[in-house]
Motif scaffolding. Structure first.
Motif, PDB file in Angstrom:
ATOM      1  N   ALA A   1       0.853  -1.187   0.000  1.00  0.00           N
ATOM      2  CA  ALA A   1       0.000   0.000   0.000  1.00  0.00           C
ATOM      3  C   ALA A   1       0.889   1.237   0.000  1.00  0.00           C
ATOM      4  O   ALA A   1       1.893   1.287   0.703  1.00  0.00           O
ATOM      5  CB  ALA A   1      -0.914  -0.007   1.226  1.00  0.00           C
ATOM      6  N   GLY A   2       0.541   2.222  -0.811  1.00  0.00           N
ATOM      7  CA  GLY A   2       1.352   3.434  -0.926  1.00  0.00           C
ATOM      8  C   GLY A   2       2.346   3.377  -2.072  1.00  0.00           C
ATOM      9  O   GLY A   2       2.844   4.402  -2.514  1.00  0.00           O
ATOM     10  N   PHE A   3       2.663   2.156  -2.552  1.00  0.00           N
ATOM     11  CA  PHE A   3       3.531   1.994  -3.718  1.00  0.00           C
ATOM     12  C   PHE A   3       2.684   2.287  -4.960  1.00  0.00           C
ATOM     13  O   PHE A   3       1.486   2.023  -4.969  1.00  0.00           O
ATOM     14  CB  PHE A   3       4.079   0.556  -3.742  1.00  0.00           C
ATOM     15  CG  PHE A   3       5.189   0.315  -4.729  1.00  0.00           C
ATOM     16  CD1 PHE A   3       6.437   0.875  -4.538  1.00  0.00           C
ATOM     17  CD2 PHE A   3       4.986  -0.492  -5.837  1.00  0.00           C
ATOM     18  CE1 PHE A   3       7.473   0.653  -5.441  1.00  0.00           C
ATOM     19  CE2 PHE A   3       6.010  -0.731  -6.739  1.00  0.00           C
ATOM     20  CZ  PHE A   3       7.253  -0.157  -6.542  1.00  0.00           C
ATOM     21  N   PRO A   4       3.268   2.852  -6.028  1.00  0.00           N
ATOM     22  CA  PRO A   4       2.464   3.206  -7.202  1.00  0.00           C
ATOM     23  C   PRO A   4       1.664   2.037  -7.786  1.00  0.00           C
ATOM     24  O   PRO A   4       0.617   2.250  -8.355  1.00  0.00           O
ATOM     25  CB  PRO A   4       3.494   3.710  -8.213  1.00  0.00           C
ATOM     26  CG  PRO A   4       4.702   4.047  -7.423  1.00  0.00           C
ATOM     27  CD  PRO A   4       4.664   3.235  -6.172  1.00  0.00           C
ATOM     28  N   LEU A   5       2.161   0.830  -7.640  1.00  0.00           N
ATOM     29  CA  LEU A   5       1.478  -0.342  -8.201  1.00  0.00           C
ATOM     30  C   LEU A   5       0.774  -1.154  -7.111  1.00  0.00           C
ATOM     31  O   LEU A   5       0.558  -2.355  -7.277  1.00  0.00           O
ATOM     32  CB  LEU A   5       2.487  -1.237  -8.928  1.00  0.00           C
ATOM     33  CG  LEU A   5       3.353  -0.534  -9.975  1.00  0.00           C
ATOM     34  CD1 LEU A   5       4.402  -1.480 -10.517  1.00  0.00           C
ATOM     35  CD2 LEU A   5       2.492   0.022 -11.090  1.00  0.00           C
ATOM     36  N   ALA A   6       0.411  -0.510  -6.008  1.00  0.00           N
ATOM     37  CA  ALA A   6      -0.169  -1.201  -4.854  1.00  0.00           C
ATOM     38  C   ALA A   6      -1.310  -2.112  -5.270  1.00  0.00           C
ATOM     39  O   ALA A   6      -2.138  -1.759  -6.110  1.00  0.00           O
ATOM     40  CB  ALA A   6      -0.659  -0.184  -3.832  1.00  0.00           C
ATOM     41  N   GLY A   7      -1.311  -3.295  -4.678  1.00  0.00           N
ATOM     42  CA  GLY A   7      -2.383  -4.251  -4.940  1.00  0.00           C
ATOM     43  C   GLY A   7      -1.838  -5.656  -4.978  1.00  0.00           C
ATOM     44  O   GLY A   7      -0.633  -5.880  -4.841  1.00  0.00           O
ATOM     45  N   THR A   8      -2.741  -6.608  -5.145  1.00  0.00           N
ATOM     46  CA  THR A   8      -2.358  -8.019  -5.251  1.00  0.00           C
ATOM     47  C   THR A   8      -2.680  -8.496  -6.655  1.00  0.00           C
ATOM     48  O   THR A   8      -3.793  -8.302  -7.149  1.00  0.00           O
ATOM     49  CB  THR A   8      -3.102  -8.869  -4.210  1.00  0.00           C
ATOM     50  OG1 THR A   8      -2.720  -8.410  -2.904  1.00  0.00           O
ATOM     51  CG2 THR A   8      -2.741 -10.343  -4.338  1.00  0.00           C
ATOM     52  N   TYR A   9      -1.690  -9.091  -7.279  1.00  0.00           N
ATOM     53  CA  TYR A   9      -1.810  -9.581  -8.653  1.00  0.00           C
ATOM     54  C   TYR A   9      -1.721 -11.097  -8.637  1.00  0.00           C
ATOM     55  O   TYR A   9      -1.005 -11.675  -7.827  1.00  0.00           O
ATOM     56  CB  TYR A   9      -0.710  -8.968  -9.527  1.00  0.00           C
ATOM     57  CG  TYR A   9      -0.749  -7.456  -9.470  1.00  0.00           C
ATOM     58  CD1 TYR A   9      -1.639  -6.745 -10.261  1.00  0.00           C
ATOM     59  CD2 TYR A   9       0.046  -6.748  -8.574  1.00  0.00           C
ATOM     60  CE1 TYR A   9      -1.715  -5.359 -10.186  1.00  0.00           C
ATOM     61  CE2 TYR A   9      -0.018  -5.365  -8.485  1.00  0.00           C
ATOM     62  CZ  TYR A   9      -0.905  -4.674  -9.294  1.00  0.00           C
ATOM     63  OH  TYR A   9      -0.985  -3.307  -9.204  1.00  0.00           O
ATOM     64  N   ARG A  10      -2.467 -11.714  -9.534  1.00  0.00           N
ATOM     65  CA  ARG A  10      -2.507 -13.167  -9.600  1.00  0.00           C
ATOM     66  C   ARG A  10      -2.153 -13.624 -11.012  1.00  0.00           C
ATOM     67  O   ARG A  10      -2.364 -12.872 -11.953  1.00  0.00           O
ATOM     68  CB  ARG A  10      -3.890 -13.667  -9.195  1.00  0.00           C
ATOM     69  CG  ARG A  10      -4.134 -13.456  -7.713  1.00  0.00           C
ATOM     70  CD  ARG A  10      -5.569 -13.786  -7.306  1.00  0.00           C
ATOM     71  NE  ARG A  10      -5.720 -13.677  -5.855  1.00  0.00           N
ATOM     72  CZ  ARG A  10      -5.890 -12.531  -5.207  1.00  0.00           C
ATOM     73  NH1 ARG A  10      -5.917 -11.395  -5.852  1.00  0.00           N
ATOM     74  NH2 ARG A  10      -6.025 -12.539  -3.900  1.00  0.00           N
TER      75      ARG A  10
END
Length: 134
Positions: free
Chosen positions: A41-50
């Motif tokens: 969180a807070g990183f430009p690409l924040a999130g979970t990728y699968r």
């Protein structure tokens, strides 16, 4: 005598080498089909990728579009069974601002059956944001 299976640290190291070489096929080969890859969180690409393709498309290719010479330098490995924690550094130059990034990071990988099944990133997001802000 058969081949010795790769250790979890070997699999993670192979992922860093593939990333450094820009070899997305080799990088995807280190990831489980149901991988969960979480950018902080807070990183430009924040999130979970699968999925391996999801990870390389939404993380590695996105970083390559926004940054010149993005690199994760894997400095120290701490291994506990299937858990591999890597203390590393990011270096890059933002394409929009021209500002350099140098940030310490920690990466937590979980490796099962010779594949990375989970990844979580820890990074000082303020340093990343500063490099992206004109």
């Amino acid at each position: 005598m058969g081949l010795t299976p790769e250790s979890p640290a070997d699999v993670v190291r192979r992922q860093y080498l593939a990333s450094a070489a820009g070899d997305l096929d080799a990088l995807r080969a280190t990831l489980a089909p149901d991988v969960e890859w979480t950018e902080m969180a807070g990183f430009p690409l924040a999130g979970t990728y699968r999925t391996p393709v999801g990870v390389t498309t939404h993380v590695m290719e996105a970083l390559g579009a926004d940054w010149d010479d993005w690199a994760a330098h894997d400095d120290t490995y701490v291994v506990d069974g299937e858990n591999v924690v890597v203390l590393a550094r990011y270096t890059a130059k933002n394409r929009v601002t021209g500002k350099a990034l140098a940030a310490r990071v920690a990466h937590h990988f979980v490796v099962r059956g010779g594949l990375i099944v989970r990844f979580e990133q820890f990074v000082d997001t303020a340093l990343v944001r500063d490099a992206m802000t004109p």
